[in-house]
Design a protein around this motif. Structure first.
Motif, PDB file in Angstrom:
ATOM      1  N   THR A 110       0.837  -1.203   0.000  1.00  0.00           N
ATOM      2  CA  THR A 110       0.000   0.000   0.000  1.00  0.00           C
ATOM      3  C   THR A 110       0.872   1.253   0.000  1.00  0.00           C
ATOM      4  OG1 THR A 110      -1.753  -1.157   1.183  1.00  0.00           O
ATOM      5  CG2 THR A 110      -1.800   1.231   1.269  1.00  0.00           C
ATOM      6  N   LEU A 111       1.905   1.253   0.832  1.00  0.00           N
ATOM      7  CA  LEU A 111       2.806   2.399   0.907  1.00  0.00           C
ATOM      8  C   LEU A 111       3.563   2.595  -0.413  1.00  0.00           C
ATOM      9  CD1 LEU A 111       4.071   4.642   2.634  1.00  0.00           C
ATOM     10  CD2 LEU A 111       5.766   2.967   3.381  1.00  0.00           C
ATOM     11  N   VAL A 112       4.056   1.498  -0.980  1.00  0.00           N
ATOM     12  CA  VAL A 112       4.772   1.598  -2.252  1.00  0.00           C
ATOM     13  C   VAL A 112       3.841   2.110  -3.343  1.00  0.00           C
ATOM     14  CG1 VAL A 112       5.902   0.213  -4.062  1.00  0.00           C
ATOM     15  CG2 VAL A 112       6.512  -0.131  -1.668  1.00  0.00           C
ATOM     16  N   THR A 138       2.314   6.277  -7.247  1.00  0.00           N
ATOM     17  CA  THR A 138       1.182   6.831  -7.975  1.00  0.00           C
ATOM     18  C   THR A 138       1.145   8.345  -7.795  1.00  0.00           C
ATOM     19  OG1 THR A 138      -0.036   4.821  -7.499  1.00  0.00           O
ATOM     20  CG2 THR A 138      -1.308   6.682  -8.274  1.00  0.00           C
ATOM     21  N   SER A 139       1.081   9.015  -8.894  1.00  0.00           N
ATOM     22  CA  SER A 139       0.996  10.475  -8.829  1.00  0.00           C
ATOM     23  C   SER A 139      -0.455  10.884  -8.607  1.00  0.00           C
ATOM     24  CB  SER A 139       1.535  11.109 -10.112  1.00  0.00           C
ATOM     25  OG  SER A 139       0.714  10.756 -11.208  1.00  0.00           O
ATOM     26  N   GLN A 197      -6.057   3.367 -11.930  1.00  0.00           N
ATOM     27  CA  GLN A 197      -4.625   3.164 -11.692  1.00  0.00           C
ATOM     28  C   GLN A 197      -4.307   3.280 -10.200  1.00  0.00           C
ATOM     29  OE1 GLN A 197      -2.397   2.219 -13.882  1.00  0.00           O
ATOM     30  NE2 GLN A 197      -0.630   2.355 -12.498  1.00  0.00           N
ATOM     31  N   GLN A 198      -4.909   4.262  -9.530  1.00  0.00           N
ATOM     32  CA  GLN A 198      -4.689   4.421  -8.092  1.00  0.00           C
ATOM     33  C   GLN A 198      -5.224   3.224  -7.311  1.00  0.00           C
ATOM     34  OE1 GLN A 198      -6.401   8.163  -6.921  1.00  0.00           O
ATOM     35  NE2 GLN A 198      -4.806   9.388  -7.912  1.00  0.00           N
ATOM     36  N   ILE A 199      -6.398   2.717  -7.679  1.00  0.00           N
ATOM     37  CA  ILE A 199      -6.978   1.553  -6.993  1.00  0.00           C
ATOM     38  C   ILE A 199      -6.067   0.338  -7.157  1.00  0.00           C
ATOM     39  CG2 ILE A 199      -8.879  -0.105  -7.053  1.00  0.00           C
ATOM     40  CD1 ILE A 199     -10.734   2.246  -7.657  1.00  0.00           C
ATOM     41  N   LYS A 200      -5.584   0.156  -8.375  1.00  0.00           N
ATOM     42  CA  LYS A 200      -4.730  -1.007  -8.625  1.00  0.00           C
ATOM     43  C   LYS A 200      -3.427  -0.910  -7.844  1.00  0.00           C
ATOM     44  CE  LYS A 200      -2.104  -3.378 -12.157  1.00  0.00           C
ATOM     45  NZ  LYS A 200      -0.935  -3.412 -11.322  1.00  0.00           N
ATOM     46  N   GLU A 201      -2.780   0.237  -7.882  1.00  0.00           N
ATOM     47  CA  GLU A 201      -1.475   0.396  -7.237  1.00  0.00           C
ATOM     48  C   GLU A 201      -1.572   0.388  -5.710  1.00  0.00           C
ATOM     49  OE1 GLU A 201       1.590   0.457  -8.468  1.00  0.00           O
ATOM     50  OE2 GLU A 201       0.869   0.211 -10.517  1.00  0.00           O
ATOM     51  N   VAL A 202      -2.596   1.037  -5.169  1.00  0.00           N
ATOM     52  CA  VAL A 202      -2.689   1.184  -3.716  1.00  0.00           C
ATOM     53  C   VAL A 202      -3.343  -0.033  -3.066  1.00  0.00           C
ATOM     54  CG1 VAL A 202      -3.641   2.580  -1.838  1.00  0.00           C
ATOM     55  CG2 VAL A 202      -2.700   3.695  -3.867  1.00  0.00           C
TER      56      VAL A 202
END
Length: 195
Positions: free
Chosen positions: A99-101, A106-107, A114-119
């Motif tokens: 989650t932190l990474v 994510t900008s 994209q934010q949902i996938k990355e976080v």
């Protein structure tokens, strides 16, 4: 104290005489019991055990494995299976790290999907991955415990409780591995769509 009197024939009478006669009879009985032909002697009726008999009985029953290691392995398999289903400290830390990474990578101008996938998505996959690893470990340990008697001392059966707990660990491992694959592939509780 009793009195002892002697009658005309020279025989002792009275309470003291009775006690003396009982003592003589008791001594005579013990001497008769100690004679070689006397029956009912405890020494003759009891079987004699020698040191060679004891060592022969010890040699007839060889010491085999006690089963402590197999029992511990079965309990470990069941514990790992439970951890694979409920989660562990390692999977929680891995999820928080992902989650932190994801937040760092994510900008703020990235799309919502994209934010949902990355976080959240990567954290969910990390949890599923660690759950799958614990399930796989439970499965392997359980199978090893169940297969151990085939390679051990012949004729020594495995305790029933060890088999039961090991089968429980295998079953929990299979279920945990199945659920981990479903979570990792987003079939079970997949990420929500952004649209």
């Amino acid at each position: 104290m009793g009195t002892k009197t002697v009658d005309e024939a020279g025989a002792a009478t009275g309470a003291q005489a009775t006690n003396d006669e009982e003592k003589v009879e008791a001594i005579d009985g013990e001497e008769r019991a100690g004679e070689p032909g006397a029956e009912g002697r405890p020494e003759e009726n009891a079987p004699e055990e020698t040191a060679s008999d004891e060592t022969a009985s010890e040699q007839k029953t060889p010491e085999g494995p006690s089963g402590v290691g197999q029992g511990a392995g079965a309990v470990v398999a069941a514990g790992l299976g439970i951890v694979s289903l409920t989660g562990s400290w390692v999977s929680t830390v891995a999820s928080a790290r992902e989650t932190l990474v994801g937040q760092l990578r994510t900008s703020s101008t990235a799309s919502v999907s994209q934010q949902i996938k990355e976080v959240y998505g990567d954290a969910w996959h990390a949890t599923a991955l660690w759950g799958g690893l614990f399930a796989l470990a439970a499965l392997i340990v359980g199978v090893v415990v169940l297969a151990r008697p085939a390679f051990g001392a012949p004729g020594k059966p495995q305790a029933v409780w060890i088999k039961s707990v090991a089968w429980g660990g295998v079953a929990l491992g299979v279920i945990g591995l199945f659920l981990a694959v479903l979570k990792y592939t987003d079939v079970l509780l997949g990420l929500p769509s952004a649209g």
